[in-house]
Motif scaffolding. Structure first.
Motif, PDB file in Angstrom:
ATOM      1  N   LYS A 348       0.791  -1.233   0.000  1.00 39.00           N
ATOM      2  CA  LYS A 348       0.000   0.000   0.000  1.00 39.00           C
ATOM      3  C   LYS A 348       0.825   1.285   0.000  1.00 39.00           C
ATOM      4  O   LYS A 348       0.263   2.381   0.000  1.00 39.00           O
ATOM      5  CB  LYS A 348      -0.933   0.013   1.222  1.00 39.00           C
ATOM      6  N   GLN A 349       2.177   1.165   0.041  1.00 43.51           N
ATOM      7  CA  GLN A 349       2.949   2.404   0.146  1.00 43.51           C
ATOM      8  C   GLN A 349       4.189   2.468  -0.747  1.00 43.51           C
ATOM      9  O   GLN A 349       4.894   3.470  -0.749  1.00 43.51           O
ATOM     10  CB  GLN A 349       3.343   2.654   1.602  1.00 43.51           C
ATOM     11  N   GLN A 350       4.455   1.445  -1.522  1.00 41.94           N
ATOM     12  CA  GLN A 350       5.627   1.476  -2.390  1.00 41.94           C
ATOM     13  C   GLN A 350       5.316   2.227  -3.688  1.00 41.94           C
ATOM     14  O   GLN A 350       4.398   1.857  -4.422  1.00 41.94           O
ATOM     15  CB  GLN A 350       6.110   0.062  -2.710  1.00 41.94           C
ATOM     16  N   ILE A 351       6.100   3.258  -3.937  1.00 43.20           N
ATOM     17  CA  ILE A 351       5.939   4.096  -5.130  1.00 43.20           C
ATOM     18  C   ILE A 351       6.992   3.705  -6.157  1.00 43.20           C
ATOM     19  O   ILE A 351       8.193   3.673  -5.848  1.00 43.20           O
ATOM     20  CB  ILE A 351       6.091   5.592  -4.779  1.00 43.20           C
ATOM     21  N   ALA A 352       6.555   3.389  -7.358  1.00 44.99           N
ATOM     22  CA  ALA A 352       7.503   3.066  -8.431  1.00 44.99           C
ATOM     23  C   ALA A 352       8.457   4.238  -8.648  1.00 44.99           C
ATOM     24  O   ALA A 352       8.056   5.408  -8.619  1.00 44.99           O
ATOM     25  CB  ALA A 352       6.747   2.749  -9.721  1.00 44.99           C
ATOM     26  N   ALA A 353       9.731   3.929  -8.833  1.00 42.30           N
ATOM     27  CA  ALA A 353      10.773   4.957  -8.933  1.00 42.30           C
ATOM     28  C   ALA A 353      11.056   5.329 -10.386  1.00 42.30           C
ATOM     29  O   ALA A 353      10.574   4.698 -11.322  1.00 42.30           O
ATOM     30  CB  ALA A 353      12.048   4.449  -8.260  1.00 42.30           C
ATOM     31  N   ASN A 358      10.277  -0.696 -17.111  1.00 42.43           N
ATOM     32  CA  ASN A 358       9.083  -1.494 -16.816  1.00 42.43           C
ATOM     33  C   ASN A 358       8.835  -1.518 -15.310  1.00 42.43           C
ATOM     34  O   ASN A 358       9.768  -1.743 -14.533  1.00 42.43           O
ATOM     35  CB  ASN A 358       9.263  -2.932 -17.307  1.00 42.43           C
ATOM     36  N   SER A 359       7.594  -1.292 -14.920  1.00 37.28           N
ATOM     37  CA  SER A 359       7.223  -1.320 -13.499  1.00 37.28           C
ATOM     38  C   SER A 359       6.139  -2.376 -13.286  1.00 37.28           C
ATOM     39  O   SER A 359       5.003  -2.215 -13.734  1.00 37.28           O
ATOM     40  CB  SER A 359       6.700   0.047 -13.048  1.00 37.28           C
ATOM     41  N   VAL A 360       6.520  -3.463 -12.633  1.00 38.94           N
ATOM     42  CA  VAL A 360       5.563  -4.512 -12.290  1.00 38.94           C
ATOM     43  C   VAL A 360       4.859  -4.098 -11.011  1.00 38.94           C
ATOM     44  O   VAL A 360       5.495  -3.874  -9.974  1.00 38.94           O
ATOM     45  CB  VAL A 360       6.267  -5.874 -12.104  1.00 38.94           C
ATOM     46  N   LEU A 361       3.536  -3.965 -11.089  1.00 40.55           N
ATOM     47  CA  LEU A 361       2.727  -3.564  -9.937  1.00 40.55           C
ATOM     48  C   LEU A 361       2.046  -4.817  -9.411  1.00 40.55           C
ATOM     49  O   LEU A 361       1.070  -5.301  -9.982  1.00 40.55           O
ATOM     50  CB  LEU A 361       1.708  -2.501 -10.356  1.00 40.55           C
ATOM     51  N   PHE A 362       2.587  -5.360  -8.324  1.00 35.26           N
ATOM     52  CA  PHE A 362       2.174  -6.666  -7.820  1.00 35.26           C
ATOM     53  C   PHE A 362       1.017  -6.538  -6.843  1.00 35.26           C
ATOM     54  O   PHE A 362       1.190  -6.164  -5.686  1.00 35.26           O
ATOM     55  CB  PHE A 362       3.367  -7.366  -7.155  1.00 35.26           C
ATOM     56  N   GLY A 363      -0.187  -6.810  -7.315  1.00 34.88           N
ATOM     57  CA  GLY A 363      -1.374  -6.779  -6.467  1.00 34.88           C
ATOM     58  C   GLY A 363      -2.195  -5.521  -6.631  1.00 34.88           C
ATOM     59  O   GLY A 363      -1.724  -4.483  -7.113  1.00 34.88           O
ATOM     60  N   LYS A 364      -3.452  -5.631  -6.247  1.00 36.96           N
ATOM     61  CA  LYS A 364      -4.420  -4.548  -6.424  1.00 36.96           C
ATOM     62  C   LYS A 364      -3.972  -3.247  -5.776  1.00 36.96           C
ATOM     63  O   LYS A 364      -4.121  -2.172  -6.368  1.00 36.96           O
ATOM     64  CB  LYS A 364      -5.764  -4.987  -5.842  1.00 36.96           C
ATOM     65  N   CYS A 365      -3.429  -3.334  -4.574  1.00 44.79           N
ATOM     66  CA  CYS A 365      -3.051  -2.107  -3.853  1.00 44.79           C
ATOM     67  C   CYS A 365      -1.952  -1.342  -4.595  1.00 44.79           C
ATOM     68  O   CYS A 365      -2.025  -0.117  -4.741  1.00 44.79           O
ATOM     69  CB  CYS A 365      -2.599  -2.441  -2.436  1.00 44.79           C
ATOM     70  N   ALA A 366      -0.927  -2.079  -5.050  1.00 40.49           N
ATOM     71  CA  ALA A 366       0.166  -1.428  -5.787  1.00 40.49           C
ATOM     72  C   ALA A 366      -0.336  -0.855  -7.107  1.00 40.49           C
ATOM     73  O   ALA A 366       0.115   0.215  -7.547  1.00 40.49           O
ATOM     74  CB  ALA A 366       1.292  -2.419  -6.031  1.00 40.49           C
ATOM     75  N   CYS A 367      -1.288  -1.550  -7.739  1.00 34.81           N
ATOM     76  CA  CYS A 367      -1.850  -1.056  -9.010  1.00 34.81           C
ATOM     77  C   CYS A 367      -2.600   0.253  -8.792  1.00 34.81           C
ATOM     78  O   CYS A 367      -2.430   1.215  -9.553  1.00 34.81           O
ATOM     79  CB  CYS A 367      -2.782  -2.107  -9.607  1.00 34.81           C
ATOM     80  N   HIS A 368      -3.419   0.302  -7.756  1.00 32.45           N
ATOM     81  CA  HIS A 368      -4.172   1.527  -7.473  1.00 32.45           C
ATOM     82  C   HIS A 368      -3.234   2.675  -7.097  1.00 32.45           C
ATOM     83  O   HIS A 368      -3.388   3.800  -7.589  1.00 32.45           O
ATOM     84  CB  HIS A 368      -5.158   1.284  -6.330  1.00 32.45           C
ATOM     85  N   LEU A 369      -2.266   2.395  -6.231  1.00 30.86           N
ATOM     86  CA  LEU A 369      -1.371   3.439  -5.725  1.00 30.86           C
ATOM     87  C   LEU A 369      -0.553   4.074  -6.845  1.00 30.86           C
ATOM     88  O   LEU A 369      -0.288   5.280  -6.840  1.00 30.86           O
ATOM     89  CB  LEU A 369      -0.443   2.848  -4.659  1.00 30.86           C
ATOM     90  N   ASN A 370      -0.155   3.269  -7.810  1.00 30.29           N
ATOM     91  CA  ASN A 370       0.729   3.755  -8.874  1.00 30.29           C
ATOM     92  C   ASN A 370       0.018   3.999 -10.199  1.00 30.29           C
ATOM     93  O   ASN A 370       0.660   4.164 -11.238  1.00 30.29           O
ATOM     94  CB  ASN A 370       1.871   2.750  -9.083  1.00 30.29           C
ATOM     95  N   LYS A 371      -1.300   4.050 -10.152  1.00 30.06           N
ATOM     96  CA  LYS A 371      -2.098   4.186 -11.370  1.00 30.06           C
ATOM     97  C   LYS A 371      -1.727   5.434 -12.167  1.00 30.06           C
ATOM     98  O   LYS A 371      -1.631   5.405 -13.394  1.00 30.06           O
ATOM     99  CB  LYS A 371      -3.577   4.215 -11.011  1.00 30.06           C
ATOM    100  N   ASN A 372      -1.501   6.534 -11.470  1.00 25.53           N
ATOM    101  CA  ASN A 372      -1.176   7.793 -12.154  1.00 25.53           C
ATOM    102  C   ASN A 372       0.245   8.269 -11.839  1.00 25.53           C
ATOM    103  O   ASN A 372       0.544   9.457 -11.918  1.00 25.53           O
ATOM    104  CB  ASN A 372      -2.190   8.880 -11.754  1.00 25.53           C
TER     105      ASN A 372
END
Length: 433
Positions: A348-353, A358-372
């Motif tokens: 719920k708190q890891q921000i892609a750098a 390529n940024s693999v967003l593992f799981g719903k929470c990471a997908c939502h957090l890094n959507k934009n």
């Protein structure tokens, strides 16, 4: 105020040793013969498709059997065994109870077996805006006997009695316990017990587990029972035996502050064996690279072009169960050449750098957090709660990252097979004769 007492018993005969444990801890003193008693084991997960080693992961059935027998011999008749693991981990709950031998306890002693996930959950207000939905069967019990396992936890350091009560929550509330800030794991799950009538905690230490809480950790035979009518005192002793003073365990520190407990072992009455005679440090976490690019094993293998950010406490149970399998799959894709500049984030708190193609967003929470997230050049979203492993393989294959699902299958067989020749590791401990 009388000091809380905790019994520590070296197991010889399970039934006799549990009798001794309950005698030393006055464990049955808080129970009334007419009480509706809920026994809460730890069944963190189970699997009928691939080999599953329960050592140090799941409460042994021999301890549950001995407990039920003792209670029946003392005249207790209204007994229920209940658990509520994540639904996708245990889709065949009757089959799980059958595999553990609990159906025989039902036949012999009239024990009721409940899957919390099939029942009602009650919204419960803890104050300060903190709410959880708790299994109705747990709230309606007159007394709860909590039977966790003596093991470590890669997010909470140890997983003992207080954390075992997380199984009384519905899926949404379990996830909310893995929050950030004021909702961080060590602050949230210790509050669950405040609304539950826990009268006795018995820590099943027949086995212990390093790098828990799941079967990817390594188990050791321990042959201990730790019991107390005081849940904090029981957990404190369990943590000490695993090599962790209370002040080093965040959830124990938070619980102690909230409820006015001492964190000094000397302030509790220990009966039976001494802590010192059985204290042995058990590693709780996996080694990670200093640069936070992945497990130490990846670095040793020379894997480059891939940065896997280490999980944190906001990674929920569902995704954490799939996390090590995900690492195995990624490892299988390494053929000596660098990965195509890939970063993996989760929770719920890891921000892609910046700086990754390529940024693999593992799981719903990471997908939502890094959507934009403007740092993301190309997102590889793996939706799901948790993501499906076969889907994971399919999605990465489209990006030129060829994972081998069979490597994961082989890994599961390895986890099981490594105990086959080890003396003292008996699958019969998860059966009822």
């Amino acid at each position: 105020m009388a000091r809380a007492s905790v019994s520590i018993v070296k197991v010889t005969d399970i039934y006799e040793s549990l009798q001794e444990s309950l005698k030393l801890s006055d464990g049955l003193a808080g129970l009334n013969i007419n009480d509706r008693i809920l026994i809460k084991p730890n069944i963190v997960s189970w699997d009928f498709d691939l080999p599953f080693p329960p050592y140090g992961v799941v409460t042994t059935s021999v301890v549950i059997k001995a407990l039920v027998r003792i209670l029946a011999e003392h005249g207790f008749r209204d007994l229920t065994i209940g658990e509520g693991a994540l639904p996708m981990l245990n889709p065949q709950w009757d089959a799980v109870y059958e595999a553990l031998g609990y159906m025989k306890l039902q036949e012999r002693y009239g024990v009721k077996l409940v899957d919390f996930n099939q029942g009602e959950f009650i919204p419960t207000d803890y104050g300060d805006g903190f709410r959880l939905e708790i299994a109705k069967q747990a709230l309606e019990a007159d007394k709860i006997i909590n039977v966790p396992v003596l093991k470590t936890h890669n997010q909470a350091k140890v997983s003992l009695g207080i954390k075992n009560l997380k199984g009384c929550l519905n899926k949404k509330s379990k996830q909310s316990c893995h929050g950030v800030g004021d909702e961080e794991l060590s602050l949230t799950f210790p509050r669950i017990i405040e609304k539950l009538p826990v009268a006795l905690t018995i820590i099943d230490g027949l086995y212990t587990l390093e790098k828990g809480p799941g079967p990817t950790g390594k188990a050791f035979r321990k042959d201990l029972l730790i019991a107390s009518r005081d849940p904090f005192a029981c957990d404190l002793v369990g943590a000490e035996i695993l090599g962790y003073p209370a002040k080093e365990v965040a959830y124990l520190t938070n619980y102690a502050k909230r409820h006015g407990y001492s964190m000094e072992l000397a302030d509790y009455e220990l009966r039976g064996e001494s802590v010192a005679d059985h204290q042995e440090f058990v590693t709780y976490d996996w080694e990670w690279s200093e640069e936070d690019t992945g497990p130490a094993g990846f670095e040793k293998r020379g894997i480059t072009g891939l940065a896997i950010r280490k999980y944190d406490s906001s990674l929920c149970t569902g995704c954490s169960v799939q996390y090590n399998p995900m690492l195995i799959l990624l490892s299988s894709a390494f053929k000596g050449k660098p990965f195509p500049n890939v970063e993996v984030v989760s929770g719920k708190q890891q921000i892609a750098a910046t700086g990754f193609d390529n940024s693999v967003l593992f799981g719903k929470c990471a997908c939502h957090l890094n959507k934009n997230n403007v740092n993301v050049k190309k997102a590889i979203p793996l939706w799901g709660c948790p993501p499906d492993l076969k889907k994971f393989v399919e999605v990465l294959a489209k990006e030129g990252i060829e994972c081998d699902y069979n490597e994961y299958v082989r890994f599961r067989h390895y986890l099981f097979d490594r105990y086959k020749e080890n003396e003292g590791f008996k699958l019969a401990d998860w059966s009822v004769e």
